[in-house]
Design an enzyme around this catalytic site. Structure first.
Site, PDB file in Angstrom:
ATOM      1  N   HIS A   1       3.757  -1.562  -8.027  1.00  0.00           N
ATOM      2  CA  HIS A   1       3.993  -0.127  -8.218  1.00  0.00           C
ATOM      3  C   HIS A   1       5.497   0.112  -8.372  1.00  0.00           C
ATOM      4  CE1 HIS A   1       4.306   4.144  -7.451  1.00  0.00           C
ATOM      5  NE2 HIS A   1       3.042   4.221  -7.822  1.00  0.00           N
TER       6      HIS A   1
ATOM      7  N   SER B   1       1.396  11.876 -12.699  1.00  0.00           N
ATOM      8  CA  SER B   1       1.084  13.302 -12.732  1.00  0.00           C
ATOM      9  C   SER B   1      -0.224  13.621 -13.448  1.00  0.00           C
ATOM     10  CB  SER B   1       2.252  14.096 -13.338  1.00  0.00           C
ATOM     11  OG  SER B   1       3.438  13.899 -12.577  1.00  0.00           O
TER      12      SER B   1
ATOM     13  N   LYS C   1      -0.274   6.398  -1.216  1.00  0.00           N
ATOM     14  CA  LYS C   1       1.111   6.084  -0.793  1.00  0.00           C
ATOM     15  C   LYS C   1       1.195   6.201   0.731  1.00  0.00           C
ATOM     16  CE  LYS C   1       2.485   7.521  -5.344  1.00  0.00           C
ATOM     17  NZ  LYS C   1       3.522   7.972  -6.253  1.00  0.00           N
TER      18      LYS C   1
END
Ligand code: PGA
Length: 249
Positions: free
Chosen positions: A91, A209, A11
């Site tokens: 995304h 996660s 990111k």
């Protein structure tokens, strides 16, 4: 047997020092699974020159256009020239924060494929959509949009990443069973569109996660072929531990 892929999505994080750290650690990784790093655009040249042979480079976004007056955009050909093999398209942060809809994402998917890059198409539902039992409808539409734009064999040479929006950066992971069910659905949908051969070869990664302590169980599911890792990819130890789990699984 599909080779597992562990891809780090940095990111808007990282610097040259992080590239160096990952490059050093990745040097002694195994060959049973593929490792890929997707840093921000300005770090691509550093990563291309420092990452060891066999560690793939990817970008986080691409323009749907080939060239021209598109200020701020980066073309697929430029990414290829910079040494990328992969590019993430669609995304959920691009979809929600920058208004990218299925059509735009499909255009990016096509542009990447035409240039010879492997698109990593991100799909996934929000919590409200899951609660309304719309997961398959939403994910199915996201898959179909790419298929309609790219035509037959759309998913040949592509990667899909299932990333439930409610699991991204929240510490809340889909259970292996929840993820496996959606991954199987994605493969089935692709089989209906592109045939079972393309579907069987298609890597479907899980993202949301994923960490060293849940990676092995997720990666042990039949239709989970790797991970798209956000937060944990910024910590070389965690990232490489997830990679080890993929290589050993
Ligand atoms: P996360 O992000 O691993 O931090 O949840 C995954 C992603 O957004 O690709």
């Amino acid at each position: 047997m599909r080779r597992k892929i562990i891809a780090g999505n940095w990111k808007m994080n990282g610097d040259r020092d992080l590239v160096r750290q990952v490059a050093e650690r990745a040097a002694d990784s195994a060959v049973e699974a593929e490792l890929a790093v997707c840093p921000p655009f300005p770090l691509l040249p550093t990563a291309a020159s420092q990452l060891p042979f066999g560690v793939a480079l990817g970008a986080q976004d691409v323009s749907e256009y080939e060239a021209g007056a598109y200020t701020g955009e980066v073309s697929a050909a430029m990414l290829l020239e910079a040494g990328c093999r992969y590019v993430i398209v669609g995304h959920s942060e691009r979809r929600t924060l920058y208004g990218e809809d299925n059509d735009r994402v499909a255009g990016k998917f096509v542009a990447a494929k035409q240039a010879g890059l492997t698109p990593i198409l991100c799909v996934g539902e929000t919590l409200a959509e899951r609660d309304a039992e719309r997961t398959e409808a939403v994910v199915g539409e996201q898959i179909d949009a790419a298929h309609e734009a790219a035509g037959t064999q759309a998913f040949q040479g592509a990667v899909v990443a299932y990333e439930p929006v409610w699991a991204i950066g929240t510490g809340r992971t889909a259970t292996p069973e929840q993820a496996q069910a959606v991954h199987a659905f994605i493969r089935q949908r692709v089989a209906e569109r592109d045939g079972s051969e393309v579907a069987e070869q298609l890597p479907v990664l899980y993202g949301g996660s994923m960490k060293p302590d849940n990676a092995a169980e997720l990666l042990g599911q039949r239709d989970i072929d790797g991970g798209l890792i956000g937060g944990a990819s910024l910590k070389p130890d965690s990232f490489l531990a997830i990679y080890q789990a993929a290589a050993e699984g």
